[in-house]
Design a protein around this motif. Sequence first.
Motif, PDB file in Angstrom:
ATOM      1  N   CYS A  89       0.835  -1.213   0.000  1.00  0.00           N
ATOM      2  CA  CYS A  89       0.000   0.000   0.000  1.00  0.00           C
ATOM      3  C   CYS A  89       0.864   1.255   0.000  1.00  0.00           C
ATOM      4  N   LEU A  90       1.935   1.226   0.790  1.00  0.00           N
ATOM      5  CA  LEU A  90       2.847   2.373   0.845  1.00  0.00           C
ATOM      6  C   LEU A  90       3.509   2.608  -0.507  1.00  0.00           C
ATOM      7  N   MET A  91       3.906   1.539  -1.169  1.00  0.00           N
ATOM      8  CA  MET A  91       4.536   1.666  -2.489  1.00  0.00           C
ATOM      9  C   MET A  91       3.546   2.223  -3.508  1.00  0.00           C
ATOM     10  N   CYS A  92       2.277   1.834  -3.389  1.00  0.00           N
ATOM     11  CA  CYS A  92       1.246   2.389  -4.287  1.00  0.00           C
ATOM     12  C   CYS A  92       1.132   3.899  -4.116  1.00  0.00           C
ATOM     13  N   ILE A  93       1.144   4.348  -2.851  1.00  0.00           N
ATOM     14  CA  ILE A  93       1.028   5.781  -2.569  1.00  0.00           C
ATOM     15  C   ILE A  93       2.229   6.535  -3.122  1.00  0.00           C
ATOM     16  N   VAL A  94       3.428   6.001  -2.858  1.00  0.00           N
ATOM     17  CA  VAL A  94       4.658   6.670  -3.319  1.00  0.00           C
ATOM     18  C   VAL A  94       4.705   6.706  -4.839  1.00  0.00           C
TER      19      VAL A  94
END
Length: 262
Positions: free
Chosen positions: A134-139
């Motif tokens: 999820c964090l990688m999607c946001i970044v």
Amino acid sequence: MNSQRSIFAKMGVLVQRLRGIESGLSSSNLKGCLLALVSSAFIGASFIIKKKGLKRAGATGARAGVGGYTYLLEPLWWAGMITMIMGEAANFVAYVFAPAVLVTPLGAMTIIVSAVLAHFILKETLHKMGMLGCLMCIVGSTVIVIHSPQERSIDSVTEIWHLATQPAFLLYMVAVIAVVLVLILHFVPRYGHTNILVYTGICSLMGSITVMSIKAMGIAIKLTIEGTNQLVYPATWFFTMMAITCVVMQLNYLNKMLNSIL
């Protein structure tokens, strides 16, 4: 003194970059970005609602994963479907205002919405690797939004047709259709019930064609509203039929995918 000059110089570069970001996201791009985020929220929520509907339908009839269509009689599934339609409508309008390279990556926010809602509503555990994803999607989405290019001006849907009939894109289309047919005819009967990647692959590949078709439809509608009628061109109707076909196929296999992981 030199260090102070260096700091001021770096601050000046930062200000210039921020101004560039602001100008890159001004007016239509910003509208497209906001609509894409709203679309992600609705579509992400629709997955959870539809999955609960599929669970209810599967308890009283044949599951979608084995070819059943009893979910069509389930009101909760239709509530999820309506929510998805609202999200797709917002996504459709987003393509009118912003380039596909900006709108499409923001669709990754759907994953985050679905993951969070699944954790709280479906009581599914979100593990550390899921949180990292999820964090990688946001970044990734943030980086693409910041560096999104300005969309070239298109005066007719025939220009899109000209781009879509270039040899490179035609080769891509043939490759996508071939892979999808192999997945449907060979892998779905054998591994569709046990491997979620089969249905995911079909939906993702068809989605790449859907994006192009929806973008063409959005531009055609925008130009028609502005006074340049695009409904007289066969290309407009071709893209419309292609979009409808791809969306129907995606919905069918999306239901099978959701039902296979119940």
